[in-house]
Design an enzyme around this catalytic site. Structure first.
Site, PDB file in Angstrom:
ATOM      1  N   GLU A  58     -16.249   6.310   5.650  1.00 53.79           N
ATOM      2  CA  GLU A  58     -15.521   5.610   6.716  1.00 53.79           C
ATOM      3  C   GLU A  58     -15.474   6.517   7.930  1.00 53.79           C
ATOM      4  O   GLU A  58     -16.025   7.617   7.904  1.00 53.79           O
ATOM      5  CB  GLU A  58     -14.102   5.255   6.244  1.00 53.79           C
ATOM      6  N   LYS A 106      -2.624   6.917   1.093  1.00 54.42           N
ATOM      7  CA  LYS A 106      -2.426   7.205   2.519  1.00 54.42           C
ATOM      8  C   LYS A 106      -1.355   8.281   2.621  1.00 54.42           C
ATOM      9  O   LYS A 106      -0.177   8.020   2.866  1.00 54.42           O
ATOM     10  CB  LYS A 106      -2.022   5.914   3.256  1.00 54.42           C
ATOM     11  N   ARG A 159       0.846  -1.211   0.000  1.00 48.80           N
ATOM     12  CA  ARG A 159       0.000   0.000   0.000  1.00 48.80           C
ATOM     13  C   ARG A 159       0.873   1.250   0.000  1.00 48.80           C
ATOM     14  O   ARG A 159       0.557   2.245  -0.668  1.00 48.80           O
ATOM     15  CB  ARG A 159      -0.947  -0.021   1.208  1.00 48.80           C
TER      16      ARG A 159
HETATM   17  N1  PXG Z   1      -9.352   4.778   6.986  1.00 53.44           N
HETATM   18  C1  PXG Z   1      -8.434   5.736   7.148  1.00 53.44           C
HETATM   19  C2  PXG Z   1      -8.697   7.102   6.639  1.00 53.44           C
HETATM   20  C3  PXG Z   1      -7.215   5.443   7.763  1.00 53.44           C
HETATM   21  O1  PXG Z   1      -6.284   6.371   7.885  1.00 53.44           O
HETATM   22  C4  PXG Z   1      -8.000   3.172   8.094  1.00 53.44           C
HETATM   23  C5  PXG Z   1      -9.164   3.517   7.440  1.00 53.44           C
HETATM   24  C6  PXG Z   1      -7.825   1.759   8.539  1.00 53.44           C
HETATM   25  O2  PXG Z   1      -6.860   1.115   7.738  1.00 53.44           O
HETATM   26  P1  PXG Z   1      -5.921  -0.037   8.332  1.00 53.44           P
HETATM   27  O3  PXG Z   1      -5.017  -0.384   7.212  1.00 53.44           O
HETATM   28  O4  PXG Z   1      -5.199   0.563   9.507  1.00 53.44           O
HETATM   29  O5  PXG Z   1      -6.789  -1.138   8.746  1.00 53.44           O
HETATM   30  C7  PXG Z   1      -6.991   4.137   8.249  1.00 53.44           C
HETATM   31  C8  PXG Z   1      -5.683   3.828   8.890  1.00 53.44           C
HETATM   32  C9  PXG Z   1      -4.440   6.346  14.373  1.00 53.44           C
HETATM   33  C10 PXG Z   1      -4.400   6.385  12.900  1.00 53.44           C
HETATM   34  O6  PXG Z   1      -3.597   6.999  14.987  1.00 53.44           O
HETATM   35  C11 PXG Z   1      -4.993   5.386  12.178  1.00 53.44           C
HETATM   36  C12 PXG Z   1      -4.956   5.401  10.805  1.00 53.44           C
HETATM   37  C13 PXG Z   1      -4.347   6.443  10.188  1.00 53.44           C
HETATM   38  C14 PXG Z   1      -3.773   7.461  10.926  1.00 53.44           C
HETATM   39  C15 PXG Z   1      -3.775   7.433  12.297  1.00 53.44           C
HETATM   40  O7  PXG Z   1      -5.337   5.677  14.910  1.00 53.44           O
HETATM   41  N2  PXG Z   1      -5.604   4.338  10.195  1.00 53.44           N
END
Ligand code: PXG
Length: 300
Positions: free
Chosen positions: A194, A161, A62
């Site tokens: 989301e 991301k 990713r």
């Molecule tokens: N949506 C967004 C916008 C994200 O940034 C997720 C979904 C979940 O994806 P994953 O791959 O983690 O299952 C994310 C990712 C935090 C934090 O501090 C979490 C994310 C990004 C930035 C900070 O909790 N999650």
């Protein structure tokens, strides 16, 4: 002296910075870095469970896609990133924790163009993780939809991301200001995209639903793991555009993300989800995910 030594052990943290492992205090980048000036860069948040990095290859893929999408040439191969992530965990004596991998455009001029920027700065921070308190896994979260919308894919594909999280940050602030832990973000059509750092799932009449990626969701690694679990658990699964109404009238709802893992959601926009308690299927997904996390990683 012993006490001082323990104290020093506690505060010391090694950060990976461009091929070197430096003390936290020495981990510095230029104020001309375009990651700071413009949010020009990409990142990943990754979990370490019991000495194994969860889904590292998926995270690195990713990262590569995010970098490619913003025309940022990564200065390291997949294997080099993988080794650097593991070594950062080892150097910090971590067995469980959270890894933040950041690649910025690098230092450049005061101007938007990345011409003249570089080389990219590669930063890896491995730390303990501050999870939601266990009571939220037991009792569930209450979420609320907020005015700030998920960014339109024609403006910036939400699958990237990137270091631009301002619209998610605004959404989080809006939710917190009205007393909620998490914000439900809609896309510009008013469909569910989301939450600010988590994907959204519902269960209605025994079927698991989540919005498709083109609704403005990130291709979450945890989302992917839950979709795999659905087939292992024999739960029918569909990707489908969802509205707030679908969430209000669902039987169960939960969020997924690297930091939160799988967390129940028991109220959406002041409407209780199902009977207002975390549902049985949600509990099954939480338990199965925790099992999977222990075994599905790369040993550091
Ligand atoms: N949506 C967004 C916008 C994200 O940034 C997720 C979904 C979940 O994806 P994953 O791959 O983690 O299952 C994310 C990712 C935090 C934090 O501090 C979490 C994310 C990004 C930035 C900070 O909790 N999650």
């Amino acid at each position: 002296m012993g006490a001082t030594f323990v104290h020093e052990m506690e505060v010391t943290m090694k950060i990976y910075l461009n091929g070197e492992y430096v003390e936290k205090e020495d981990a510095k980048v230029s104020v001309f870095d375009h990651g700071l000036l413009y949010g020009d860069g990409v990142f990943e948040g990754i979990r370490l469970y019991d000495g194994c990095v969860f889904k590292l290859d998926e995270h690195l893929e990713r990262l590569e896609f995010s970098a490619k999408a913003i025309l940022l040439e990564l200065p390291m191969t997949r294997n080099e990133f993988s080794e650097a992530v593991c070594e950062t965990c080892r150097r910090n004596d971590l067995r469980n924790g959270y890894v933040r991998l950041v690649v910025t455009r690098g230092s450049g001029h005061l101007g938007l163009t990345p011409d003249g920027c570089g080389p990219p700065n590669v930063i890896i921070i491995a730390d303990e993780i501050q999870l939601y308190p266990e009571e939220f896994y037991e009792n569930g979260l209450k979420i609320i939809s907020v005015p700030t919308r998920r960014i339109n894919a024609s403006a910036l594909p939400p699958a990237i991301k990137s270091l631009n999280y301002l619209n998610n940050i605004l959404a989080k602030i809006e939710a917190k200001r009205v007393g909620f832990q998490e914000a439900l973000m809609l896309n510009d059509k008013g469909e569910i995209a989301e939450c600010t750092g988590d994907n959204v799932f519902i269960i209605s009449k025994g079927v698991l639903f989540t919005p498709p990626l083109d609704a403005g969701s990130l291709r979450g690694i945890t989302r992917g793991a839950v979709i795999d679990l659905a087939s292992e658990l024999g739960v029918p699964y569909r990707e489908q555009a969802l509205t707030r109404y679908d969430l209000w009238t669902s039987d169960e709802c939960f969020l997924t993300g690297t930091a939160a893992e799988v967390i129940p959601c028991v109220e959406v926009d002041h409407r209780p989800v199902g009977n207002g308690q975390p549902g049985d299927m949600t509990r099954k997904f939480i338990a199965s995910f925790r099992e999977k996390a222990k075994v599905d990683g790369i040993k550091i």
